[in-house]
Design a protein around this motif. Structure first.
Motif, short mmCIF file in Angstrom:
data_model
loop_
_atom_site.label_atom_id
_atom_site.label_comp_id
_atom_site.label_asym_id
_atom_site.label_seq_id
_atom_site.Cartn_x
_atom_site.Cartn_y
_atom_site.Cartn_z
N GLU A 263 45.93 38.30 40.78
CA GLU A 263 46.63 37.60 39.71
C GLU A 263 46.65 36.10 39.97
OE1 GLU A 263 50.91 37.82 37.32
OE2 GLU A 263 50.52 39.11 39.05
N THR A 264 46.84 35.71 41.22
CA THR A 264 46.87 34.29 41.57
C THR A 264 45.54 33.61 41.27
OG1 THR A 264 48.48 34.72 43.32
CG2 THR A 264 47.24 32.67 43.46
N VAL A 266 43.13 34.55 39.17
CA VAL A 266 42.86 34.51 37.73
C VAL A 266 43.66 33.40 37.06
CG1 VAL A 266 43.05 35.79 35.56
CG2 VAL A 266 42.19 36.94 37.61
N LYS A 267 44.92 33.28 37.41
CA LYS A 267 45.75 32.23 36.82
C LYS A 267 45.28 30.84 37.24
CE LYS A 267 49.98 34.87 36.03
NZ LYS A 267 51.41 35.03 36.38
N LYS A 268 44.78 30.72 38.47
CA LYS A 268 44.29 29.44 38.96
C LYS A 268 43.14 28.93 38.10
CE LYS A 268 42.24 27.23 43.05
NZ LYS A 268 41.84 27.43 44.47
N TYR A 269 42.27 29.87 37.66
CA TYR A 269 41.09 29.48 36.89
C TYR A 269 41.23 29.81 35.41
CZ TYR A 269 38.84 28.69 41.38
OH TYR A 269 38.52 28.21 42.62
N TRP A 270 42.45 30.04 34.97
CA TRP A 270 42.69 30.48 33.59
C TRP A 270 42.08 29.52 32.58
CZ3 TRP A 270 44.86 34.94 31.81
CH2 TRP A 270 45.20 35.00 30.46
N LYS A 271 42.29 28.23 32.74
CA LYS A 271 41.79 27.25 31.77
C LYS A 271 40.26 27.28 31.72
CE LYS A 271 41.93 22.37 30.46
NZ LYS A 271 42.47 21.02 30.80
N THR A 274 39.09 30.42 29.87
CA THR A 274 39.40 30.51 28.43
C THR A 274 38.80 29.38 27.60
OG1 THR A 274 41.53 29.42 28.86
CG2 THR A 274 41.50 31.84 28.77
N VAL A 296 46.88 41.04 34.27
CA VAL A 296 46.57 39.70 33.79
C VAL A 296 45.13 39.62 33.29
CG1 VAL A 296 45.88 38.85 36.08
CG2 VAL A 296 46.72 37.24 34.36
N ASP A 299 44.93 41.14 29.83
CA ASP A 299 45.40 40.18 28.82
C ASP A 299 44.23 39.40 28.25
OD1 ASP A 299 48.04 40.91 29.12
OD2 ASP A 299 48.53 39.29 30.51
#
Length: 487
Positions: A263-264, A266-271, A274, A296, A299
């Motif tokens: 999860e960490t 994926v969130k780090k590279y979210w931008k 997307t 995540v 999502d």
């Protein structure tokens, strides 16, 4: 002296008899536990194979009497019949493994090495003799009178120091046939090929392990062991990777779902994920973990509501008691919510003993709806292989409900998902624990996954990379080119 020898002989006989009784007791416990509490028993034991199972039980009892010190091998021999990797026996950590093993391997003799002398005389040579180490073990290899070589345990888990565990027979220059000798009765031998590399600094036992010749510099030994990429790898090392492959494709490798690190990352590279139309998710060698760690990712993939088949709990007397004991011992996780969840399940199980029940707080089949449909990424390629199992397969079943997703690979996944929510119970001897599932999927019997797996949508025709480490390989570029060309 004769009295001492007789005493030692009688002591060994008494020890073997005690091991025999202990192992037979454990085996009878295993047979009864699986028959009474395993949710797959009724489906997997039929009129067609019951005789085969009973014959196996008889054979194992006889083998235990003959080889009582090989107990865990025979316990797992029995669980293997059911072809469910969530059903297996494990040693209790901390138990003295050596007392369950033979002091001698099947080679028949031990040999104590002058460690310092051998290291000093061989660390600058390029032959097979020397002290060799991998990430956990250390062995000595010496030449014996017949011209062949033997590998001797210096510090090897489960082996007595001085035990001869390997024999090397020279086949050609720097190439050897290898015989591995078991220290468990009845296991026999295993055959390998070995080769020397980097002027005798590295020894590879093909598909098994790599060793480096020990020198005086621990830093040098560690650097070489960590940096050398095997020519004949065992295929188990896979690491997290996340990077942009192009302006239109982002790549992320998730080798397990065992912790919140997924999860960490994926969130780090979210931008970055997307803002690109294409996403590659590489889960090769991902053997599962916990479902909540990959939510995540789902999502990102979500396009429309979908139905997820739930599970049914087997309301056997033993399974009910297991939950009751956990409540009494205050072993339930998640505080008051976990206690309430368990109490609700217990009430339902007690009202339907011997049947399968659905948890009242979970309902039957669940429609999954998420708040957001992300426009990007709009095409997602998931790379799979035969080592994907358990929660990794549940992730794939969920991901396949998305209009964005295609699976890429050349083999089906492992097929370890139909029976889940595994728990552990101790054997009477306390030497082992039995891991067994308490639920079966509501997909059954129409859509089985166990021993079938999940098939790729697109077959990758390229040769599979055996040792991934943190490298990007041809499979990744195949999927990138496929997605970037696809309209």
């Amino acid at each position: 002296m004769k009295r001492i020898v007789l005493f030692i002989f009688l002591l060994k006989v008494l020890i073997l008899q005690a091991q025999e009784i202990e192992c037979l007791t454990d085996f009878e416990f295993l047979v009864k536990k699986i028959k009474d509490d395993y949710p797959g028993y009724a489906q997997k034991v039929s009129n067609e194979n019951i005789t085969k199972l009973l014959d196996l039980e008889k054979t194992i009892r006889n083998r235990i009497v003959k080889y009582p010190d090989s107990c865990i091998y025979y316990l797992n021999n029995y669980t293997d019949f059911f072809k469910d990797k969530h059903l297996r026996v494990k040693k209790v950590s901390g138990n003295a493994i050596v007392e369950k093993m033979q002091n001698l391997s099947d080679y028949g003799e031990n040999y104590l090495v002058n460690y310092d002398s051998l290291k000093k005389t061989t660390m600058n040579t390029n032959g097979l003799e020397g002290i060799w180490e991998d990430f956990s073990d250390k062995i000595a290899i010496i030449r014996i009178s017949d011209g062949n070589y033997v590998g001797i345990a210096i510090n090897v888990y489960g082996r007595v120091k001085g035990q001869i565990m390997l024999k090397f027979i020279e086949d050609s220059v720097n190439w050897f046939k290898v015989i591995e000798y078991s220290n468990i009765k009845g296991h026999g031998t295993s055959d390998y090929i070995a080769s020397l590399h980097l002027d005798g600094k590295v020894l590879e036992i093909h598909g098994y392990s790599k060793y480096v010749r020990e020198t005086e510099s621990m830093a040098y030994n560690h650097a070489l062991l960590s940096s050398y990429i095997p020519l004949y790898p065992n295929g188990i090392n896979t690491y997290i990777v996340a990077l942009s492959l192009s302006d239109s494709t982002f790549y992320i490798r998730l080798p397990s779902f065992n912790n919140a690190g997924i999860e960490t990352i994926v969130k780090k590279y979210w931008k970055e994920i997307t803002i690109r139309p294409n996403l590659i998710i590489d889960i090769r060698n991902n053997g599962g973990g916990l479902d909540n760690y990959y939510q995540v990712i789902l999502d990102l993939l979500y396009t429309k509501p979908y139905e997820r088949k739930g599970v049914e709990w087997y309301a056997s007397v033993g399974n009910i008691k297991l939950f009751e004991d956990a409540l009494r011992k205050k072993e339930i996780r998640n505080g008051e919510d976990g206690i309430k969840w368990t109490q609700e399940l217990l009430t339902t199980m007690k009202s339907s003993k011997g049947k399968f029940v659905i948890h009242p707080l979970m309902g039957s089949d669940k429609t999954i709806t998420r708040d957001t449909v992300y426009p990007l990424p709009c095409k997602v390629g998931v790379i799979i292989n035969e080592n994907n199992a358990s929660s990794a397969e549940q992730f794939l079943l969920s991901a396949k409900n998305s209009d964005k997703v295609m699976l890429f690979g050349n083999k089906n996944t492992a097929g370890v998902l139909d029976y889940s929510n595994a728990v552990q119970v101790s054997f009477p001897s306390k030497n082992y624990t039995l891991l067994y599932p308490m639920t079966r999927s509501r997909r059954l019997p129409d859509y089985p996954i166990d021993n079938v797996g999940i098939a790729p949508d697109v077959i990758i025709p390229l040769k599979e990379t055996v040792q991934l480490y943190d490298r990007i390989d041809d499979w990744v570029y195949f999927v990138q080119n496929y997605l970037e060309f696809l309209k």
